[in-house]
Write a protein that holds these residues in place. Structure first.
Motif, mmCIF file in Angstrom:
data_model
loop_
_atom_site.group_PDB
_atom_site.id
_atom_site.type_symbol
_atom_site.label_atom_id
_atom_site.label_comp_id
_atom_site.label_asym_id
_atom_site.label_seq_id
_atom_site.Cartn_x
_atom_site.Cartn_y
_atom_site.Cartn_z
ATOM 1 N N LEU A 730 0.877 -1.104 -0.036
ATOM 2 C CA LEU A 730 -0.217 0.071 0.058
ATOM 3 C C LEU A 730 0.582 1.452 0.007
ATOM 4 C CD1 LEU A 730 -2.932 -0.974 2.516
ATOM 5 C CD2 LEU A 730 -2.688 -0.917 -0.148
ATOM 6 N N ALA A 731 1.930 1.247 0.730
ATOM 7 C CA ALA A 731 2.993 2.478 0.756
ATOM 8 C C ALA A 731 3.394 2.736 -0.268
ATOM 9 C CB ALA A 731 3.757 2.341 1.874
ATOM 10 N N ALA A 732 4.053 1.520 -1.270
ATOM 11 C CA ALA A 732 4.736 1.476 -2.355
ATOM 12 C C ALA A 732 3.690 2.232 -3.538
ATOM 13 C CB ALA A 732 5.204 0.283 -2.855
ATOM 14 N N ASN A 733 2.539 1.719 -3.361
ATOM 15 C CA ASN A 733 1.377 2.293 -4.328
ATOM 16 C C ASN A 733 1.367 3.778 -4.183
ATOM 17 O OD1 ASN A 733 1.285 -0.295 -5.569
ATOM 18 N ND2 ASN A 733 -0.440 -0.834 -4.324
ATOM 19 N N GLU A 734 0.982 4.482 -2.781
ATOM 20 C CA GLU A 734 0.911 5.445 -2.432
ATOM 21 C C GLU A 734 1.974 6.548 -3.000
ATOM 22 O OE1 GLU A 734 -1.629 8.590 -1.255
ATOM 23 O OE2 GLU A 734 -2.182 6.301 -1.234
ATOM 24 N N LEU A 735 3.163 6.214 -2.563
ATOM 25 C CA LEU A 735 4.347 6.763 -3.029
ATOM 26 C C LEU A 735 4.517 6.836 -4.619
ATOM 27 C CD1 LEU A 735 6.581 5.933 0.211
ATOM 28 C CD2 LEU A 735 5.825 8.253 -0.598
ATOM 29 N N GLY A 736 4.408 5.602 -5.023
ATOM 30 C CA GLY A 736 4.727 5.600 -6.425
ATOM 31 C C GLY A 736 6.508 5.126 -6.616
ATOM 32 N N ASP A 737 6.706 4.795 -7.866
ATOM 33 C CA ASP A 737 8.011 4.012 -8.045
ATOM 34 C C ASP A 737 8.876 5.520 -8.278
ATOM 35 O OD1 ASP A 737 7.403 1.635 -7.961
ATOM 36 O OD2 ASP A 737 7.122 1.227 -10.136
ATOM 37 N N MET A 738 10.116 5.150 -8.258
ATOM 38 C CA MET A 738 11.210 6.250 -8.518
ATOM 39 C C MET A 738 11.649 6.205 -10.006
ATOM 40 S SD MET A 738 13.345 6.790 -4.946
ATOM 41 C CE MET A 738 13.361 4.896 -4.575
ATOM 42 N N PRO A 739 11.570 6.798 -10.799
ATOM 43 C CA PRO A 739 11.814 6.570 -12.396
ATOM 44 C C PRO A 739 13.415 6.470 -12.723
ATOM 45 C CG PRO A 739 11.185 8.950 -12.159
ATOM 46 C CD PRO A 739 10.923 8.322 -10.847
ATOM 47 N N ALA A 740 13.581 5.763 -13.609
ATOM 48 C CA ALA A 740 15.057 5.528 -14.073
ATOM 49 C C ALA A 740 15.635 7.037 -14.573
ATOM 50 C CB ALA A 740 15.204 4.543 -15.028
ATOM 51 N N TYR A 741 16.958 7.263 -14.330
ATOM 52 C CA TYR A 741 17.487 8.308 -14.928
ATOM 53 C C TYR A 741 19.075 8.293 -15.399
ATOM 54 C CZ TYR A 741 19.807 8.574 -10.363
ATOM 55 O OH TYR A 741 20.701 8.234 -9.220
ATOM 56 N N THR A 742 19.433 8.868 -16.230
ATOM 57 C CA THR A 742 20.550 9.176 -16.600
ATOM 58 C C THR A 742 21.207 10.656 -16.586
ATOM 59 O OG1 THR A 742 20.078 7.575 -18.597
ATOM 60 C CG2 THR A 742 22.489 8.695 -18.992
ATOM 61 N N VAL A 743 22.693 10.525 -16.097
ATOM 62 C CA VAL A 743 23.441 11.636 -15.758
ATOM 63 C C VAL A 743 24.530 11.581 -16.264
ATOM 64 C CG1 VAL A 743 24.094 13.207 -13.866
ATOM 65 C CG2 VAL A 743 22.244 11.990 -13.385
ATOM 66 N N VAL A 744 25.034 12.754 -16.974
ATOM 67 C CA VAL A 744 26.001 13.000 -17.928
ATOM 68 C C VAL A 744 27.037 13.820 -17.375
ATOM 69 C CG1 VAL A 744 27.393 13.331 -20.056
ATOM 70 C CG2 VAL A 744 25.207 11.963 -19.848
ATOM 71 N N ASP A 745 28.285 13.737 -16.921
ATOM 72 C CA ASP A 745 29.291 14.806 -16.673
ATOM 73 C C ASP A 745 30.239 14.941 -17.659
ATOM 74 O OD1 ASP A 745 27.797 14.814 -14.188
ATOM 75 O OD2 ASP A 745 28.959 13.694 -13.305
ATOM 76 N N VAL A 746 30.685 16.075 -17.777
ATOM 77 C CA VAL A 746 31.903 16.209 -18.826
ATOM 78 C C VAL A 746 32.925 17.350 -18.240
ATOM 79 C CG1 VAL A 746 30.659 15.674 -20.838
ATOM 80 C CG2 VAL A 746 30.560 18.327 -20.057
#
Length: 805
Positions: A730-746
């Protein structure tokens, strides 16, 4: 003098075999022919990866000779990646994930998917990942110290249970920070300056320096210091909240501020090394840091991007000092090491508690009155003061590493004390009543609705040993065990006044009343103790000098602890254990131009500890059941040419419950039980929270001449897959998933004699990653009114300048 690189490339004469391979890259035969040059062949002008030395097994060894899954960053690599904190280097550790809350002083670390979420409460479980500074553990009950990294020799990340050599808080892995030591052979010094601008935020800067001073030909001192300002990028915007029972309006106009989550960090380290003779060395060290954090590092999406509404100041002052002593020597051919440390840490913080106040007012009505019985503004703020002390001692002996039968063994002792004070104040002009008949304040604490005044003591003792035997030049086996005991206690006061509650606080205090650290009485005095064994078995086969495979069984543990609850009806939580089955390899190829390591593993986590909020928002820790993690991890480094190096790694994890989690077995086993209505519930197959199924990184670095100087350009990308926010369905459904991400450093830079200049762009595409998603008030109680997101830092551009001499 130019800076050396940890993985420097050696330039010598031309190698015809290498040229043949590169000119016919698609032909496997040409590549295989180059793996082992013919006897007498000229192996010059070939880029070669330098050996990396680690001390993961309590002795100095080549990384490629250690049958463990280890990643190591040397000094030059740390500088190349612009690493100065935990957040910086954890990106490049595929098997490591972390849970960041509202300030940088508290971060919870996980390895290989061993995460139930919610660890780190002052009355909860110990961490499952240990952290060491040199020889001394720096893992505290609430998490790890946030150490600024400068003048560091290397960082080692040991994946999987390390319970044989490292103990209780290394259940899932260990991270080791190894500092540069004083060197009597010569004078060295350096400094670095940093200026940066954060997108959507302010300007930051940093100054850091070190000096190595020989005192004699056998003694030296090394001094390191830093002063850093991290710019803010989250705004506290205007807002007003109306409490429904009384209609009182609470406005935050006086606290509105842009970019208010700033951090000031100052610290230093001093070490003295004395070589008493050819066999004995003493190394006393002292390190301290002061960190002032203002604002919050989470924003409320319901308010706006990178925006929050707080009605009370948010800040934390975190200061700590660790004194350590390491003595190394030889008795005959055997190495003897003593490592001892004493850590003291103080944190003072203020936290907005308006979210909870709004929920309480909506659910129960305004119960808060002044001395005259009039309803008052029920908004609460928390004033917290925590004092930690910790000492540890380890004495170990190891045999010569060239013996066919080798061993390392020793004794370990540790004691941690956490003095906890949390004062929940209702004093917004009209203080909470403290005189009869409206005395709802905790006795002796006017304006305090709830008081936590506790002392937690965790005591650990262990004896450990590990033997390794070489059956042949190619085959060796090792076996080890750690026998541990723990004795943990929690005592003090927590709760309301007896006029506010009849089941916590004063109402259940032991009679006669005895004050505890200034609290009115004692309603908590409990303890738990136990013992056990943590074994390890390993079989290693060296195919040749450059390649080996290994199989390991190991077991990690966390000690049990005390639950605080009214009347002591909830029992202490028990130890949890992690069994690890692992097959791995360490290989180098193509004349030491390619390093390729990896491991497959299965980990069974039994009786794992899970924290959740129970009645009165008290943290309850229960042994949730069973989980299994199947995974694969690998890292690679490739010297493609004399000027171009490619590094990377990734992990694949399948971390799931294998047994139903139920917070109340009587309720779950009752006829007609409906799991869709019970919050403390999750079914087999539920993913473990916080950790992604896939995490990977890749970095390319190219160096080139600029006249007589040396230039470089570098780019790195980090991908983190989708993660769940909570174990409970129930808590996971209420909070929602944390989406994937990509971070680039140069970045780009140039080295000009002893000087170095650089420019960097972190988070180049300004991706808004979600590092954590949580609710100040339990999401199952308060719903969406208090959900927060911890983002990564927005796009940051900076320049660096430094010198070493």
């Amino acid at each position: 003098m130019t800076r050396g690189r940890q993985r420097k490339l050696k330039r010598v004469k031309a190698n015809p075999c290498a040229k043949t391979a590169w000119s016919a890259l698609p032909l496997a035969s040409a590549l295989l022919a180059c793996m082992h040059p013919a006897h007498g062949a000229d192996t010059s002008d070939t880029p070669v990866l330098e050996e990396i030395t680690v001390t993961a097994q309590k002795r100095s060894e080549n990384l490629q000779d250690v049958p463990l899954s280890i990643q190591a960053f040397g000094n030059a690599r740390l500088e190349e990646l612009h690493i100065s904190s935990f957040d910086d280097y954890v990106k490049y550790l595929p098997s490591v994930s972390f849970q960041k809350v509202g300030n940088p002083s508290v971060e919870h670390t996980y390895m290989r998917g061993v995460s139930s979420g919610g660890d780190g409460n002052h009355s909860g479980s110990q961490p499952s990942v240990g952290m060491y500074l040199d020889e001394q553990p720096i893992t505290t009950i609430d998490g790890n110290l946030n150490i600024h990294l400068y003048d560091i020799e290397r960082v080692e990340a040991l994946a999987g249970p390390q319970g044989t050599l490292y103990g209780a808080s290394s259940q899932a892995g260990t991270i080791r920070i190894i500092s540069n030591k004083p060197d009597p052979s010569g004078f060295k010094a350096g400094y670095d300056l940093d200026l940066n601008k954060v997108g959507h935020g302010g300007t930051g800067w940093g100054v850091q320096a070190f000096v190595n001073l020989p005192l004699t030909d056998f003694a030296a001192i090394r001094l390191v210091g830093w002063d850093e300002h991290d710019a803010g990028y989250i705004d506290n915007v205007h807002g007003a909240v109306t409490f429904p029972t009384s209609g009182i309006v609470f406005d935050n106009a006086g606290l509105v501020k842009k970019d208010y989550n700033t951090v000031e960090t100052k610290g230093g380290r001093a070490a003295l090394k004395v070589n008493l003779n050819d066999s004995w060395t003493i190394l006393p060290t002292i390190m301290g840091q002061v960190q002032q954090t203002d604002g919050d590092f989470a924003f409320n999406p319901a308010v706006g991007d990178l925006q929050v509404q707080h009605w009370f100041p948010q800040n934390i002052h975190d200061s700590w000092v660790q004194s350590a002593l390491t003595v190394e020597g030889k008795i005959g051919n055997f190495d003897l090491v003593y490592a001892g440390a004493y850590l003291t840490r103080n944190t003072h913080e203020q936290q907005d508690y308006t979210d909870y106040s709004l929920y309480y007012d909506s659910a129960y009505g305004n119960l808060f009155v002044d001395n005259a019985g009039h309803l008052i503004n029920p908004a609460q703020t928390i004033i917290g003061r925590d004092h930690y002390t910790k000492y540890s001692h380890e004495l170990r002996v190891s045999s010569p590493k060239d013996f066919p039968l080798r061993f390392v063994g020793g004794l370990f002792l540790e004691r941690q004390v956490h003095e906890i004070l949390q004062d929940y104040l209702v004093d917004n002009g009209d203080p909470l009543g403290s005189v009869p008949p409206n005395d709802v304040s905790v006795p002796g604490w006017p304006g305090t609705l709830w008081l936590t005044d506790q002392e937690r003591v965790d005591r650990d003792k262990a004896v450990f040993g590990e033997f390794t035997f070489d059956f042949t030049d190619h085959l060796s086996a090792s076996a080890g065990v750690r026998h541990f005991t723990y004795d943990n206690t929690l005592q003090g006061f927590y709760g309301f006044s007896q006029n506010f509650s009849d089941h916590t606080g004063v109402a259940i205090c032991a009679k006669p009343f005895v004050s505890f650290h200034g609290s009115p009485c004692v309603d908590l005095d409990r303890g738990t103790s136990g013992s056990g064994n943590s074994p390890k078995l390993n079989l290693t086969y060296k195919i040749d000098h450059d390649r080996m495979i290994y199989a390991t069984f190991s077991k990690g543990f966390r000690p049990g602890g005390v639950n605080r609850n009214g009347g002591g009806t909830i029992p202490p939580y028990q130890p949890d254990y992690l069994k690890n089955y692992e097959i791995g390899w360490k290989t180098t190829w193509f004349d030491h131009r390619l390093r390729f390591n990896g491991a497959f593993f299965r980990e069974d986590w039994s009786n794992f500890q899970f924290s959740y909020l129970g009645a009165n928002s008290l943290t309850i820790v229960t042994n949730a059941g069973q989980a299994r993690i199947d995974g694969f991890e690998t890292d690679l480094e490739f010297a493609a040419t004399q000027n171009f190096t490619l590094t990377g790694g990734f992990s694949l994890l399948d971390a799931k419950l294998t047994q139903t989690f139920c917070g109340d077995l009587l309720k779950c086993n009752a006829p007609g039980f409906d799991p869709s209505t019970y919050e403390q519930y999750a079914t087999p197959g539920t993913r473990l929270p916080v950790t992604p199924k896939f995490k990977g990184n890749i970095t390319g670095r190219y160096t080139f001449p600029i006249g007589s100087y040396k230039g470089n350009v570098q780019a790195s990308a980090v991908y983190v897959g989708e993660r769940t926010s909570d174990l409970r369905t129930l808590a996971a459904n209420e909070l929602g998933d944390m989406p994937a991400y990509t971070v680039v450093d140069v970045s780009a830079g140039v080295e000009m004699n002893s000087f170095h200049y650089g420019i960097y762009l972190n988070n180049a595409f300004d991706r808004r990653a979600v590092l954590n998603r949580y609710a100040e008030c339990d999401v199952l109680l308060c719903g969406a009114i208090s959900q927060y997101v911890v983002p990564n830092q927005p796009r940051t551009i900076g320049v660096k300048f430094g010198q070493k001499f």
